[in-house]
Scaffold this active site. Sequence first.
Site, PDB file in Angstrom:
ATOM      1  N   TYR A   1       0.865  -1.180  -0.035  1.00 41.70           N
ATOM      2  CA  TYR A   1       0.090   0.147  -0.105  1.00 41.70           C
ATOM      3  C   TYR A   1       0.993   1.283   0.081  1.00 41.70           C
ATOM      4  O   TYR A   1       0.585   2.265  -0.486  1.00 41.70           O
ATOM      5  CB  TYR A   1      -0.885   0.029   1.435  1.00 41.70           C
ATOM      6  CG  TYR A   1      -2.421  -0.618   1.194  1.00 41.70           C
ATOM      7  CD1 TYR A   1      -2.241  -2.079   0.984  1.00 41.70           C
ATOM      8  CD2 TYR A   1      -3.317  -0.059   1.011  1.00 41.70           C
ATOM      9  CE1 TYR A   1      -3.376  -2.769   0.727  1.00 41.70           C
ATOM     10  CE2 TYR A   1      -4.591  -0.791   0.730  1.00 41.70           C
ATOM     11  CZ  TYR A   1      -4.626  -2.027   0.632  1.00 41.70           C
ATOM     12  OH  TYR A   1      -5.877  -2.858   0.574  1.00 41.70           O
TER      13      TYR A   1
ATOM     14  N   LYS B   1       3.498 -15.313   2.893  1.00 45.04           N
ATOM     15  CA  LYS B   1       3.812 -16.109   1.717  1.00 45.04           C
ATOM     16  C   LYS B   1       5.412 -16.413   1.698  1.00 45.04           C
ATOM     17  O   LYS B   1       5.988 -15.879   0.628  1.00 45.04           O
ATOM     18  CB  LYS B   1       3.278 -15.205   0.470  1.00 45.04           C
ATOM     19  CG  LYS B   1       3.244 -16.192  -0.727  1.00 45.04           C
ATOM     20  CD  LYS B   1       2.363 -17.080  -0.964  1.00 45.04           C
ATOM     21  CE  LYS B   1       2.257 -17.791  -2.111  1.00 45.04           C
ATOM     22  NZ  LYS B   1       1.372 -19.099  -2.342  1.00 45.04           N
TER      23      LYS B   1
ATOM     24  N   ASP C   1      -2.400 -18.610   0.829  1.00 44.95           N
ATOM     25  CA  ASP C   1      -3.488 -19.065  -0.034  1.00 44.95           C
ATOM     26  C   ASP C   1      -4.100 -20.105   0.796  1.00 44.95           C
ATOM     27  O   ASP C   1      -5.278 -20.593   0.723  1.00 44.95           O
ATOM     28  CB  ASP C   1      -2.666 -19.730  -1.192  1.00 44.95           C
ATOM     29  CG  ASP C   1      -1.331 -20.242  -0.882  1.00 44.95           C
ATOM     30  OD1 ASP C   1      -0.903 -20.296   0.127  1.00 44.95           O
ATOM     31  OD2 ASP C   1      -0.983 -20.948  -1.703  1.00 44.95           O
TER      32      ASP C   1
ATOM     33  N   ASP D   1      -6.190  -7.031   4.181  1.00 45.53           N
ATOM     34  CA  ASP D   1      -7.395  -6.416   3.117  1.00 45.53           C
ATOM     35  C   ASP D   1      -8.091  -7.648   2.705  1.00 45.53           C
ATOM     36  O   ASP D   1      -9.521  -7.736   3.070  1.00 45.53           O
ATOM     37  CB  ASP D   1      -6.681  -5.592   2.307  1.00 45.53           C
ATOM     38  CG  ASP D   1      -7.874  -5.081   1.356  1.00 45.53           C
ATOM     39  OD1 ASP D   1      -8.911  -4.460   2.020  1.00 45.53           O
ATOM     40  OD2 ASP D   1      -7.693  -4.839   0.219  1.00 45.53           O
TER      41      ASP D   1
ATOM     42  N   ASP E   1     -12.095  -9.194   4.240  1.00 44.12           N
ATOM     43  CA  ASP E   1     -13.399  -9.247   3.526  1.00 44.12           C
ATOM     44  C   ASP E   1     -13.932 -10.767   3.669  1.00 44.12           C
ATOM     45  O   ASP E   1     -15.149 -10.867   3.645  1.00 44.12           O
ATOM     46  CB  ASP E   1     -13.089  -8.954   2.039  1.00 44.12           C
ATOM     47  CG  ASP E   1     -13.394  -7.486   2.058  1.00 44.12           C
ATOM     48  OD1 ASP E   1     -13.281  -6.601   2.775  1.00 44.12           O
ATOM     49  OD2 ASP E   1     -13.824  -6.976   0.839  1.00 44.12           O
TER      50      ASP E   1
HETATM   51  C1  IPM Z   1     -10.355  -1.342   3.450  1.00 38.88           C
HETATM   52  C2  IPM Z   1     -10.531  -0.830   2.232  1.00 38.88           C
HETATM   53  C3  IPM Z   1      -9.418   0.201   2.092  1.00 38.88           C
HETATM   54  C4  IPM Z   1      -8.040  -0.566   1.885  1.00 38.88           C
HETATM   55  C5  IPM Z   1      -9.512   0.660   0.724  1.00 38.88           C
HETATM   56  C6  IPM Z   1     -10.909   1.715   0.675  1.00 38.88           C
HETATM   57  C7  IPM Z   1      -8.440   1.646   0.226  1.00 38.88           C
HETATM   58  O1  IPM Z   1     -10.586  -1.735   1.470  1.00 38.88           O
HETATM   59  O2  IPM Z   1     -10.407  -0.714   4.611  1.00 38.88           O
HETATM   60  O3  IPM Z   1     -10.339  -2.753   3.816  1.00 38.88           O
HETATM   61  O4  IPM Z   1      -7.953  -1.373   1.058  1.00 38.88           O
HETATM   62  O5  IPM Z   1      -7.557  -0.848   3.094  1.00 38.88           O
HETATM   63 MG    MG Z   2     -10.684  -4.074   2.184  1.00 38.91          MG
END
Ligand code: IPM
Ligand code: MG
Length: 363
Positions: free
Chosen positions: A146, A195, A227, A251, A255
């Site tokens: 990032y 990884k 993975d 990240d 999710d």
């Molecule tokens: C998160 C989001 C952010 C990230 C984006 C919006 C830049 O996906 O907070 O997980 O990738 O960190």
């Molecule tokens: Mg995210």
Amino acid sequence: MTYNIGVIKGDGIGPEIVTEAVKVLDAVGAKFGHQFNYNEILMGGCSIDTTGEPLTDEAIEAAKASDAVLMGSIGGNTSTSPWYKLPADKRPEAGLLKLRKSLNLFANLRPAYLYEELKEACPLRDDIIGEGFDMMIMRELTGGLYFGERSTKEENGQLVARDSLTYSETEIRRIAKRGFDIAMKRRKKVTSVDKANVLDSSRLWRKIVEEVAADYPEVSYEHMLVDNCAMQLVKDPGQFDVILTENMFGDILSDEASMVTGSIGMLSSASLNDTKFGLYEPSGGSAPDIAGKGIANPIATILSAAMMLRYSFDLDAEADAIESAVKKVLKDGFRTIDIMPRDGSNVKQVGTVDMGTLIVERL
Ligand code: IPM
Ligand code: MG
């Protein structure tokens, strides 16, 4: 006590879900005798529209001057919104990354917990859900891909893009310590995800995590390749307590972890530095497709406000009150659309505002 909270409503569903979290905070303040003052801070697309920048210096100063910042979400539809025609460093997300970096918010905590009542919304089979699960993702937030150098240049007649992934020992050690510290308050297990079969940064990650682990003899730890971790999250999520990982892997895995809890609309998060300050935001995005429809789930933002009370203000009883009100509302059968059970039975679907009100009533 009086607390000064910076509030970033942001874009998409951001203003709707933040309004509900503020409503809950005000109710908690009234009940427990605290005064919460709010200072609105512009960030993301709405800031671009007003100031031309996703995050101005004044906004950073306002965030720094707050005791903590509560945030909704930023960004729009990446294929259709004009914000994504701007250079990368002028887009909504650049504001969030700049805020994380300027405030040194290196530790991102994302708790993924399956509420008993939401088992029916979980996409996994009952035999996989088992006794349910309760994990904390500890994501490094200010390093790695990032924030590495990047470029897109023409070389030998074609465009070549580069993103670099860098981690220093110091960056790895401080997040690893946070991961082990939080494990000590939980079930004392750390799964460090990397990884290391491919990346140098992951091999250094592993070495430093092992050094840190030596200071926590009570915590059992393991290394897992990313993975494999992605697979284990849907195969046996109950095995995880603390998942400790770098920025990009965190990240993606957060999710995934959120979805096995039923919905990303349930996943709160805290981004912390070395002080009591924190940025609290739902882990989900701005969901431009449902913005303004009054159907977004405000629970992740409300739970993020609870994390703020706990981690930045040391108001544990107040945080507990919010968390149990959320449990109660689910027990009483109220659901936003994203957490409706597969068969839709025995529950009542409600919108964003009603969900906020129902939680306030249960405080
Ligand atoms: C998160 C989001 C952010 C990230 C984006 C919006 C830049 O996906 O907070 O997980 O990738 O960190
Ligand atoms: Mg995210």
